[in-house]
Write an enzyme that holds these catalytic residues in place. Structure first.
Site, short mmCIF file in Angstrom:
data_model
loop_
_atom_site.label_atom_id
_atom_site.label_comp_id
_atom_site.label_asym_id
_atom_site.label_seq_id
_atom_site.Cartn_x
_atom_site.Cartn_y
_atom_site.Cartn_z
N HIS A 129 2.29 32.55 81.46
CA HIS A 129 2.38 33.71 82.34
C HIS A 129 1.01 34.39 82.34
CE1 HIS A 129 3.66 37.84 83.44
NE2 HIS A 129 4.76 37.29 83.92
N ASP A 206 4.77 33.83 72.93
CA ASP A 206 5.21 34.75 73.97
C ASP A 206 6.73 34.61 74.06
OD1 ASP A 206 6.09 35.86 76.33
OD2 ASP A 206 4.43 35.11 77.54
N GLN A 209 10.79 35.46 77.39
CA GLN A 209 12.00 34.83 77.96
C GLN A 209 12.96 34.33 76.90
OE1 GLN A 209 12.86 35.06 80.98
NE2 GLN A 209 10.95 35.71 81.90
N LYS A 232 13.90 42.78 79.15
CA LYS A 232 14.46 41.46 79.50
C LYS A 232 15.63 41.10 78.60
CE LYS A 232 9.97 39.66 80.98
NZ LYS A 232 9.99 39.49 82.43
N CYS A 370 3.90 35.10 88.54
CA CYS A 370 2.78 35.33 87.60
C CYS A 370 2.40 34.05 86.88
CB CYS A 370 3.11 36.43 86.58
SG CYS A 370 3.42 38.02 87.33
N1 PMP Z 1 5.52 36.31 79.51
C1 PMP Z 1 6.54 35.75 80.16
C2 PMP Z 1 6.90 34.32 79.87
C3 PMP Z 1 7.26 36.49 81.09
O1 PMP Z 1 8.28 35.93 81.74
C4 PMP Z 1 6.91 37.85 81.32
C5 PMP Z 1 7.66 38.70 82.32
N2 PMP Z 1 7.85 38.10 83.55
C6 PMP Z 1 5.84 38.38 80.60
C7 PMP Z 1 5.18 37.58 79.70
C8 PMP Z 1 5.41 39.79 80.77
O2 PMP Z 1 6.39 40.67 80.33
P1 PMP Z 1 6.24 42.25 80.58
O3 PMP Z 1 5.95 42.40 82.03
O4 PMP Z 1 7.56 42.79 80.19
O5 PMP Z 1 5.13 42.72 79.73
#
Ligand code: PMP
Length: 412
Positions: A129, A206, A209, A232, A370
């Site tokens: 991401h 990370d 998810q 999430k 993203c």
């Molecule tokens: N890493 C992953 C794999 C994600 O799916 C996301 C959220 N889409 C993020 C990081 C970023 O999370 P946040 O916007 O809550 O900081």
């Protein structure tokens, strides 16, 4: 017709815990398939926020009055709750942040700023991401470090055969996602951490998810850092955390300066608190932490193994049903995947498909998620993503298939 295994949890009944699931969108019952972007919140979390503001609200760590003690206790209890949930030995290994993005930036800027030098290698993967990519790019630009990437195979898994040549002694940190937010791939975290440790590299997982979807024990995984977002996993927005192994966290200098993180301040110089408070400058998101603890309680009551099983069943069922549609291209592993499916249909661009679905109350997500480099890797501008959580049902997936079938007719 399409049966899935069910567990002791009544997954239909727990929908009643989520007031928002009764909403209608464009006159249709809401089908919320965008939980990978943010999950919905159970009443238990909404009530905990209300209770906090009605009975405990004050600033933490500063006041010598009853409400301040209540707020501080609730905030620190939440830290302990997160630590237990993640299998951390000590609550002091948990830093509250705004979420995954801020947690990774903390590591890249504060840890990286101290320990990364020109020529060092930061190892990432092609499926990261932007949150686990851009902070490292900024660090590399600043320090002259080099970025390397583990490639993604056509089936959406990491090319582990190439790992040996990439994971060399020059690698200082290997940062990778637990579950891909576009492909659903579940990476073999312990194996990756073990291999990184063997060459003396630290690891950052990370967990955006995964934290709300499957059992996580940082000790068993063997990671040095794990970043996650409360929103999430049934919690409020604006709260999340960073797990960091105690001796590593202690070695990291502060990154944000301000109140709450100091022991003493003169006009010229300051002395800082120990970790984790050193990393929490300013008034923290106290209510958020309380809400996150309530979310964890809620998830634990259902049980993460049961949630994972239900999620997997939904993802497998959706993958199977989607593959029955004409002109369908599904991305990601065919066997085990997280609670999401990304796809492209010949009939329509992901944005058009998502807009069409919205007219029927179906919340999908269309775009690059993203994950621009990953989309480029697969030669697509974006995908449509259906992502699930334990409050979703196979009936909703059947409805999605009907709506997408109507889209095929509409766009053809
Ligand atoms: N890493 C992953 C794999 C994600 O799916 C996301 C959220 N889409 C993020 C990081 C970023 O999370 P946040 O916007 O809550 O900081």
């Amino acid at each position: 017709m399409h049966q899935i295994a069910t567990r002791a949890v009544d997954w239909h009944a727990i929908r009643e815990d989520f007031p928002i699931l009764r909403e209608r969108a464009h006159g249709h019952p809401l089908i919320y398939f965008d939980s990978a972007a943010t999950s919905q919140k159970p009443r238990a979390v909404i009530d905990a926020l209300r209770r906090y503001y009605e009975h405990e609200n004050a600033n933490v760590h500063r006041g010598l009055h009853e409400l301040s003690s209540r707020a501080t206790e609730a905030y620190e209890k939440a830290r302990q709750r997160v630590a237990t949930y993640l299998g951390a030995t000590d609550a002091e290994e948990i830093v509250f942040t705004r979420g995954t993005t801020e947690s990774i930036n903390l590591v890249a800027q504060a840890w990286g700023g101290k320990f990364i030098r020109a020529g060092d290698v930061i190892l990432l993967t092609e499926m990261e991401h932007h949150s686990n990519l851009v902070p490292w790019q900024l660090l590399a630009e600043r320090t002259g470090a080099r970025l390397r990437f583990v490639p993604v195979l056509d089936d959406g898994t990491l090319d582990l055969e190439q790992l040996a040549s990439l994971l060399t002694g020059e690698v200082k940190i290997f940062a990778f996602t637990h579950i891909s937010n576009s492909l659903g791939t579940i990476n073999p975290v312990s194996e990756l951490c073990q291999k990184a440790r063997a060459v003396g590299a630290l690891t950052l997982v990370d967990g955006a998810q995964s934290a709300g979807h499957l059992p996580i024990n940082v000790e068993e995984l063997g990671c040095d850092f794990l970043a996650f977002s409360g929103h999430k996993m049934c919690g409020p927005t604006g709260i999340g955390g960073l797990y960091a192994r105690a001796e590593i966290l202690d070695s990291i200098p502060p990154w944000h300066g301000g109140g709450e993180m100091i022991v003493s301040v003169t006009l010229e110089k300051s002395a800082f608190k120990k970790a984790p408070h050193r990393f929490e400058a300013g008034t923290p998101n106290i209510a958020g932490a309380v809400g996150l603890a309530a979310a964890i309680d809620y998830i634990e009551q259902l049980g993460r193994p049961a949630i994972f099983e239900h999620d997997s069943n939904l993802a497998n069922y959706a993958t199977q049903r989607l593959s029955e549609l004409p002109g369908m291209h599904i991305f990601g592993p065919t066997k085990q995947r997280g609670a999401l499916v990304g796809f492209v249909m010949d009939a329509a661009h992901p944005h058009d498909l998502t807009t069409f679905a919205d007219q029927y109350g179906l919340a999908l997500r269309g775009g690059h998620h993203c994950n621009q480099p990953l989309m480029r890797r697969f030669g697509v501008p974006g995908t449509t993503r259906a992502s699930f959580y334990f409050y979703n049902t196979t009936e909703e997936i059947d409805q999605m298939i009907e709506i997408l079938s109507a889209a095929v007719r509409f766009f053809s």
